[in-house]
Design a protein around this motif. Structure first.
Motif, short mmCIF file in Angstrom:
data_model
loop_
_atom_site.label_atom_id
_atom_site.label_comp_id
_atom_site.label_asym_id
_atom_site.label_seq_id
_atom_site.Cartn_x
_atom_site.Cartn_y
_atom_site.Cartn_z
N VAL A 26 50.69 42.94 34.81
CA VAL A 26 51.19 43.24 33.46
C VAL A 26 50.87 42.05 32.56
O VAL A 26 51.36 40.94 32.81
CB VAL A 26 52.71 43.53 33.47
CG1 VAL A 26 53.28 43.49 32.06
CG2 VAL A 26 52.99 44.88 34.11
N GLU A 27 50.05 42.29 31.57
CA GLU A 27 49.68 41.23 30.63
C GLU A 27 50.23 41.59 29.25
O GLU A 27 50.29 42.77 28.88
CB GLU A 27 48.15 41.10 30.58
CG GLU A 27 47.68 40.08 29.54
CD GLU A 27 46.22 39.67 29.72
OE1 GLU A 27 45.52 40.22 30.59
OE2 GLU A 27 45.78 38.77 28.97
N HIS A 28 50.58 40.59 28.46
CA HIS A 28 50.88 40.84 27.05
C HIS A 28 49.54 41.10 26.37
O HIS A 28 48.86 40.17 25.92
CB HIS A 28 51.60 39.63 26.44
CG HIS A 28 53.03 39.52 26.85
ND1 HIS A 28 54.08 39.56 25.95
CD2 HIS A 28 53.61 39.42 28.07
CE1 HIS A 28 55.24 39.47 26.59
NE2 HIS A 28 54.98 39.37 27.89
N ASN A 172 44.36 31.00 34.57
CA ASN A 172 43.65 32.28 34.68
C ASN A 172 42.19 32.10 34.29
O ASN A 172 41.91 31.54 33.22
CB ASN A 172 44.28 33.32 33.75
CG ASN A 172 43.50 34.62 33.73
OD1 ASN A 172 43.49 35.35 34.72
ND2 ASN A 172 42.83 34.91 32.63
N GLU A 173 41.29 32.54 35.12
CA GLU A 173 39.85 32.59 34.81
C GLU A 173 39.38 31.37 34.03
O GLU A 173 38.75 31.48 32.98
CB GLU A 173 39.52 33.88 34.03
CG GLU A 173 39.67 35.13 34.87
CD GLU A 173 39.13 36.40 34.23
OE1 GLU A 173 38.78 36.40 33.04
OE2 GLU A 173 39.05 37.43 34.94
N MET A 174 39.67 30.19 34.58
CA MET A 174 39.34 28.98 33.83
C MET A 174 37.83 28.71 33.83
O MET A 174 37.36 27.81 33.13
CB MET A 174 40.11 27.78 34.42
CG MET A 174 41.63 27.88 34.29
SD MET A 174 42.26 28.19 32.62
CE MET A 174 41.72 26.72 31.77
N ALA A 243 37.31 41.37 39.90
CA ALA A 243 36.12 42.24 39.83
C ALA A 243 36.47 43.53 39.11
O ALA A 243 37.48 44.16 39.41
CB ALA A 243 35.61 42.55 41.23
N TYR A 244 35.63 43.89 38.17
CA TYR A 244 35.76 45.16 37.44
C TYR A 244 34.44 45.90 37.55
O TYR A 244 33.37 45.28 37.52
CB TYR A 244 36.08 44.91 35.96
CG TYR A 244 37.44 44.29 35.72
CD1 TYR A 244 38.58 45.08 35.73
CD2 TYR A 244 37.58 42.92 35.48
CE1 TYR A 244 39.83 44.53 35.50
CE2 TYR A 244 38.84 42.37 35.24
CZ TYR A 244 39.96 43.18 35.26
OH TYR A 244 41.20 42.63 35.02
N TYR A 245 34.54 47.22 37.66
CA TYR A 245 33.33 48.04 37.83
C TYR A 245 33.34 49.18 36.82
O TYR A 245 34.39 49.65 36.41
CB TYR A 245 33.27 48.59 39.26
CG TYR A 245 33.28 47.48 40.28
CD1 TYR A 245 32.13 46.75 40.53
CD2 TYR A 245 34.45 47.11 40.93
CE1 TYR A 245 32.13 45.68 41.43
CE2 TYR A 245 34.47 46.05 41.83
CZ TYR A 245 33.30 45.34 42.08
OH TYR A 245 33.31 44.29 42.96
N ASP A 291 43.39 39.16 42.49
CA ASP A 291 44.47 39.49 41.56
C ASP A 291 44.03 40.11 40.24
O ASP A 291 44.87 40.25 39.33
CB ASP A 291 45.45 38.33 41.38
CG ASP A 291 44.80 37.00 41.11
OD1 ASP A 291 43.82 36.99 40.38
OD2 ASP A 291 45.31 35.99 41.64
N GLU A 292 42.79 40.57 40.15
CA GLU A 292 42.36 41.51 39.10
C GLU A 292 41.25 42.35 39.69
O GLU A 292 40.19 41.82 40.05
CB GLU A 292 41.88 40.79 37.84
CG GLU A 292 42.99 40.18 37.02
CD GLU A 292 42.52 39.64 35.67
OE1 GLU A 292 41.62 40.25 35.06
OE2 GLU A 292 43.08 38.61 35.26
N TRP A 293 41.49 43.64 39.79
CA TRP A 293 40.42 44.55 40.23
C TRP A 293 40.69 45.93 39.63
O TRP A 293 41.83 46.33 39.46
CB TRP A 293 40.33 44.63 41.76
CG TRP A 293 41.51 45.31 42.42
CD1 TRP A 293 42.67 44.71 42.82
CD2 TRP A 293 41.64 46.69 42.72
NE1 TRP A 293 43.52 45.64 43.35
CE2 TRP A 293 42.92 46.88 43.30
CE3 TRP A 293 40.81 47.81 42.56
CZ2 TRP A 293 43.38 48.12 43.72
CZ3 TRP A 293 41.27 49.06 42.99
CH2 TRP A 293 42.54 49.21 43.57
O1 AHR Z 1 42.59 42.46 32.60
C1 AHR Z 1 41.98 42.19 31.36
C2 AHR Z 1 41.41 40.77 31.28
O2 AHR Z 1 40.35 40.66 32.20
C3 AHR Z 1 42.33 39.66 31.68
O3 AHR Z 1 43.12 39.21 30.62
C4 AHR Z 1 41.38 38.56 32.09
O4 AHR Z 1 41.92 37.72 33.05
C5 AHR Z 1 40.16 39.32 32.58
O5 AHR Z 1 39.00 38.83 32.02
#
Ligand code: AHR
Length: 500
Positions: A26-28, A172-174, A243-245, A291-293
């Motif tokens: 959950v992100e703002h 995060n993603e530094m 990872a996002y696809y 922790d992000e997919w």
């Molecule tokens: O989940 C959306 C974004 O994707 C996040 O804020 C970031 O960590 C990633 O690049």
């Protein structure tokens, strides 16, 4: 019809099912929090302003942990803005998403929401604009029982019990140039080591996650992990993977094989961590927090979704509507995460509500399940005991992005205590595949459930207008006889079998 043969037995043990693999995020960002899980005035809302219909869906989804509050957002966040009387909380510019943050939800409310949802809270500290001192302050506020300035402030703000947060992300993603306070690997490794060391002086049992690469396409992928761990190995417990696809240029075949890239990410990061372990003469291994997919149509958002005009509160950002094909990919990514449970000890589907999410809401209106909800909820519900990696004999098909991909992939879990077995399968083929599953020494006598996610239209979606267009259907082809299951997997589908 193509065929596949799976063989299962207890010797294929990988690791216990780690419940934290069924985490979310959950992100703002956009309408994830505001007008998502939080909407004062909605007919289902509780005293804190949280939507009851969303909570019910989160429970049904089976989410175990929630990473909070970002994401890119965290790298500009001042956690103090989000605690204390709501009327006194400042409004701030959120540079990551070009939005206005009202701070009406912060740590204490979100921790309460997690308790209601039955989830473990996983916090990220801001290592973008801030550093060691603020991470320590947040830790003291969140976890110290009382008798210090910040823990007493929490008590005064209405939370007598510490939140007892165990897992902490060190930024995060530094590695990403888009990240506020972006650092080189050497700079970040040094900061993560110092921050981690200080946090463990407060509580050596904390579980700390260092940022890995934000994707396998980053030019520093691999090198980043090595350099960071060479400095921070002793202070951290996890390295993150993201990872996002998405389907690109109409290439559904490659998209359906996305989990081969996730496998490559896990294996590369594990090998890099083990290299540092060997050269540094370490005893402990570093685990992966994926922790992000998710599936995310990021290219489309880059073209159309940038806010440059004004600073809106909770704008509609990254609201992907997911298709059957997207859900099949999500199901196959979960299969890959489970198959690597020896190394992946935690994972977070990014994100949970409205923003690239399995749950959608309409202000003042309903909440509904996206297609991707179903494989997640069913895997979280049925996976129990030990993960087994089956032997799969099946043909392959060519893909432009991932080479030859197996038509079928699968994983199983077996719970010795209850005698239950679950098998999760993906069929990437455009044809149905007849599968025989040899159950070896598992000895089930009853097929309890056989559910498939499939539609003749692989692009069918659930929408506000038609929220139940896509769902799981019983797979009536499944039969258990003579220690084997016969099942036909529909074209482009995801299937779960439960055996007792
Ligand atoms: O989940 C959306 C974004 O994707 C996040 O804020 C970031 O960590 C990633 O690049």
């Amino acid at each position: 019809m193509p065929t596949a043969r799976l063989s299962l037995d207890r010797s294929q043990f990988v690791a216990p099912v780690r419940r934290r693999i069924f985490g979310s995020f959950v992100e703002h960002l956009g309408r994830c929090v505001y007008d998502g899980l939080y909407e004062p005035g909605h007919p289902t809302t509780d005293a804190d302003g949280f939507r009851g219909d969303v909570l019910d869906l989160v429970r049904e989804l089976g989410v175990t942990t929630v990473r909070y509050p970002g994401g890119n957002f965290v790298s500009g966040y001042r956690w103090e803005d989000g605690v204390g009387p709501k009327a006194d909380r400042p409004r701030r510019l959120d540079l990551a998403w070009h939005s206005l943050e009202t701070n009406q939800v912060g740590l204490d409310e979100f921790a309460r929401w997690c308790r209601l949802a039955g989830c473990e809270l996983m916090l990220a500290a801001n290592l973008g604009t801030r550093g060691i001192e603020e991470a320590l302050d947040l830790l003291e506020y969140a976890n110290h029982p009382g008798g210090t300035a910040l823990s007493d402030a929490r008590v005064a703000n209405g939370t007598p019990q510490p939140h007892d947060v165990r897992m902490w992300c060190l930024g995060n993603e530094m590695d990403g140039p888009w990240q506020i306070g972006h650092l080189t690997a050497a700079e970040y490794g040094a900061l993560a080591a110092r921050t981690g060391a200080a946090m463990k002086m407060v509580d050596p049992a904390l579980e700390l996650v260092a940022c890995g690469s934000s994707g396998s396409g980053m030019p520093t992928f691999g090198e980043w992990e090595r350099i960071v761990l060479e400095q921070a190995y002793d202070q951290v417990d996890y390295l993150s993977c993201h990872a996002y696809y998405q389907e690109q240029d109409g290439d559904l075949d490659s998209f359906l094989a996305s989990s081969l890239d996730m496998q490559h990410v896990i294996e590369t990061v594990a090998a890099t961590a083990d290299h540092v372990k060997a050269t540094g003469r370490k005893e402990r291994s570093i685990a992966i927090s994926f922790d992000e997919w998710n599936v995310w149509y990021v290219a489309e958002h880059e073209e159309s979704g940038k806010i440059t005009d004004g600073w809106p509160v909770a704008p509609r950002l990254l609201e992907d509507a997911y298709s059957v094909a997207d859900a099949v990919v999500v199901g196959s990514l979960l299969i890959t995460l489970l198959k690597h449970s020896d190394r992946v000890h935690a994972a977070s589907l990014a994100q949970l509500v409205n923003v690239i999410a399995p749950i959608m809401t309409e202000p003042g209106g309903p909440a509904w399940r996206q297609t991707t909800f179903f494989p997640f909820a069913t895997t979280a519900r049925l996976a129990a005991g030990d993960v087994l990696r089956p032997r799969v004999e099946v043909g392959t098909y060519p893909t432009a992005r991932h080479g030859e991909a197996p038509l079928v992939d699968a994983v199983a879990t077996h719970d010795a205590a209850s005698g239950r077995t679950a098998v999760f399968l993906v069929n990437r083929s455009r044809e149905a595949v007849a599968v025989t599953i040899g159950l070896g020494d598992l000895g089930p006598t009853r097929l309890e459930e056989a559910l498939s996610l499939h539609d003749d239209d692989v692009y069918a979606k659930n929408t506000l207008a038609d929220p139940e267009r896509v769902g799981l259907r019983p797979n009536d082809s499944a039969r258990l006889a003579d220690g084997a299951v016969e099942v036909t997997l529909p074209p482009v589908s995801w299937t779960a079998l439960a055996l007792a």
